[in-house]
Design a protein around this motif. Structure first.
Motif, PDB file in Angstrom:
ATOM      1  N   LEU A 274       0.835  -1.192   0.000  1.00  0.00           N
ATOM      2  CA  LEU A 274       0.000   0.000   0.000  1.00  0.00           C
ATOM      3  C   LEU A 274       0.873   1.247   0.000  1.00  0.00           C
ATOM      4  O   LEU A 274       1.816   1.362   0.783  1.00  0.00           O
ATOM      5  CB  LEU A 274      -0.887  -0.003   1.252  1.00  0.00           C
ATOM      6  N   ASN A 275       0.588   2.174  -0.905  1.00  0.00           N
ATOM      7  CA  ASN A 275       1.291   3.463  -0.949  1.00  0.00           C
ATOM      8  C   ASN A 275       0.305   4.564  -0.602  1.00  0.00           C
ATOM      9  O   ASN A 275      -0.762   4.647  -1.204  1.00  0.00           O
ATOM     10  CB  ASN A 275       1.855   3.731  -2.343  1.00  0.00           C
ATOM     11  N   LEU A 276       0.655   5.381   0.355  1.00  0.00           N
ATOM     12  CA  LEU A 276      -0.173   6.520   0.729  1.00  0.00           C
ATOM     13  C   LEU A 276       0.576   7.808   0.437  1.00  0.00           C
ATOM     14  O   LEU A 276       1.763   7.925   0.726  1.00  0.00           O
ATOM     15  CB  LEU A 276      -0.501   6.501   2.226  1.00  0.00           C
ATOM     16  N   THR A 277      -0.128   8.756  -0.125  1.00  0.00           N
ATOM     17  CA  THR A 277       0.443  10.075  -0.360  1.00  0.00           C
ATOM     18  C   THR A 277      -0.433  11.091   0.352  1.00  0.00           C
ATOM     19  O   THR A 277      -1.632  11.137   0.125  1.00  0.00           O
ATOM     20  CB  THR A 277       0.480  10.387  -1.869  1.00  0.00           C
ATOM     21  N   PHE A 278       0.165  11.877   1.203  1.00  0.00           N
ATOM     22  CA  PHE A 278      -0.567  12.918   1.927  1.00  0.00           C
ATOM     23  C   PHE A 278      -0.262  14.266   1.300  1.00  0.00           C
ATOM     24  O   PHE A 278       0.900  14.620   1.101  1.00  0.00           O
ATOM     25  CB  PHE A 278      -0.157  12.950   3.409  1.00  0.00           C
ATOM     26  N   ILE A 279      -1.319  15.000   1.002  1.00  0.00           N
ATOM     27  CA  ILE A 279      -1.172  16.335   0.432  1.00  0.00           C
ATOM     28  C   ILE A 279      -2.047  17.283   1.243  1.00  0.00           C
ATOM     29  O   ILE A 279      -3.250  17.055   1.373  1.00  0.00           O
ATOM     30  CB  ILE A 279      -1.599  16.365  -1.052  1.00  0.00           C
ATOM     31  N   ARG A 280      -1.448  18.289   1.792  1.00  0.00           N
ATOM     32  CA  ARG A 280      -2.211  19.297   2.539  1.00  0.00           C
ATOM     33  C   ARG A 280      -2.795  20.304   1.574  1.00  0.00           C
ATOM     34  O   ARG A 280      -2.346  20.444   0.446  1.00  0.00           O
ATOM     35  CB  ARG A 280      -1.287  20.021   3.519  1.00  0.00           C
ATOM     36  N   HIS A 281      -3.747  21.042   2.064  1.00  0.00           N
ATOM     37  CA  HIS A 281      -4.343  22.086   1.235  1.00  0.00           C
ATOM     38  C   HIS A 281      -3.314  23.167   0.949  1.00  0.00           C
ATOM     39  O   HIS A 281      -2.305  23.312   1.636  1.00  0.00           O
ATOM     40  CB  HIS A 281      -5.559  22.691   1.932  1.00  0.00           C
ATOM     41  N   ALA A 282      -3.577  23.954  -0.060  1.00  0.00           N
ATOM     42  CA  ALA A 282      -2.689  25.059  -0.414  1.00  0.00           C
ATOM     43  C   ALA A 282      -2.854  26.200   0.593  1.00  0.00           C
ATOM     44  O   ALA A 282      -3.774  26.204   1.409  1.00  0.00           O
ATOM     45  CB  ALA A 282      -3.031  25.539  -1.817  1.00  0.00           C
ATOM     46  N   GLU A 283      -1.957  27.158   0.516  1.00  0.00           N
ATOM     47  CA  GLU A 283      -1.995  28.305   1.432  1.00  0.00           C
ATOM     48  C   GLU A 283      -3.293  29.091   1.245  1.00  0.00           C
ATOM     49  O   GLU A 283      -3.722  29.350   0.120  1.00  0.00           O
ATOM     50  CB  GLU A 283      -0.806  29.223   1.155  1.00  0.00           C
ATOM     51  N   THR A 284      -3.901  29.460   2.361  1.00  0.00           N
ATOM     52  CA  THR A 284      -5.134  30.256   2.337  1.00  0.00           C
ATOM     53  C   THR A 284      -4.887  31.606   3.001  1.00  0.00           C
ATOM     54  O   THR A 284      -3.874  31.814   3.664  1.00  0.00           O
ATOM     55  CB  THR A 284      -6.278  29.552   3.087  1.00  0.00           C
ATOM     56  N   THR A 285      -5.835  32.497   2.828  1.00  0.00           N
ATOM     57  CA  THR A 285      -5.705  33.825   3.434  1.00  0.00           C
ATOM     58  C   THR A 285      -5.665  33.741   4.950  1.00  0.00           C
ATOM     59  O   THR A 285      -4.939  34.499   5.594  1.00  0.00           O
ATOM     60  CB  THR A 285      -6.870  34.734   2.999  1.00  0.00           C
ATOM     61  N   LEU A 286      -6.405  32.797   5.528  1.00  0.00           N
ATOM     62  CA  LEU A 286      -6.407  32.681   6.982  1.00  0.00           C
ATOM     63  C   LEU A 286      -5.098  32.121   7.514  1.00  0.00           C
ATOM     64  O   LEU A 286      -4.522  32.665   8.457  1.00  0.00           O
ATOM     65  CB  LEU A 286      -7.578  31.810   7.457  1.00  0.00           C
ATOM     66  N   ASN A 287      -4.591  31.032   6.930  1.00  0.00           N
ATOM     67  CA  ASN A 287      -3.358  30.486   7.500  1.00  0.00           C
ATOM     68  C   ASN A 287      -2.151  31.367   7.196  1.00  0.00           C
ATOM     69  O   ASN A 287      -1.179  31.362   7.927  1.00  0.00           O
ATOM     70  CB  ASN A 287      -3.114  29.014   7.171  1.00  0.00           C
ATOM     71  N   LYS A 288      -2.222  32.182   6.164  1.00  0.00           N
ATOM     72  CA  LYS A 288      -1.152  33.147   5.908  1.00  0.00           C
ATOM     73  C   LYS A 288      -1.105  34.189   7.020  1.00  0.00           C
ATOM     74  O   LYS A 288      -0.047  34.681   7.384  1.00  0.00           O
ATOM     75  CB  LYS A 288      -1.348  33.829   4.556  1.00  0.00           C
ATOM     76  N   SER A 289      -2.278  34.531   7.589  1.00  0.00           N
ATOM     77  CA  SER A 289      -2.316  35.498   8.697  1.00  0.00           C
ATOM     78  C   SER A 289      -2.127  34.847  10.052  1.00  0.00           C
ATOM     79  O   SER A 289      -2.277  35.516  11.059  1.00  0.00           O
ATOM     80  CB  SER A 289      -3.620  36.265   8.743  1.00  0.00           C
ATOM     81  N   GLY A 290      -1.841  33.550  10.080  1.00  0.00           N
ATOM     82  CA  GLY A 290      -1.584  32.885  11.352  1.00  0.00           C
ATOM     83  C   GLY A 290      -2.833  32.355  12.029  1.00  0.00           C
ATOM     84  O   GLY A 290      -2.802  31.971  13.187  1.00  0.00           O
TER      85      GLY A 290
END
Length: 47
Positions: A2-18
């Motif tokens: 089994l191969n798993l690949t984890f991909i997080r979401h791209a940068e958003t306006t909220l996480n850019k502001s912390g």
């Protein structure tokens, strides 16, 4: 095997502001769009 690949979401306006929250829809930044485009074509099924 089994191969798993984890991909997080791209940068958003909220996480850019912390601000980190998991259930709020917010806009993707220009950097987030670049990140998503960078993945395009790199995710392919394996036999």
């Amino acid at each position: 095997m089994l191969n798993l690949t984890f991909i997080r979401h791209a940068e958003t306006t909220l996480n850019k502001s912390g601000i980190f929250c998991g259930r709020t829809d917010c806009d993707v930044t220009l950097e987030g769009l670049r990140q998503a485009k960078n993945l395009q074509g790199k995710i392919v099924p394996r036999d």
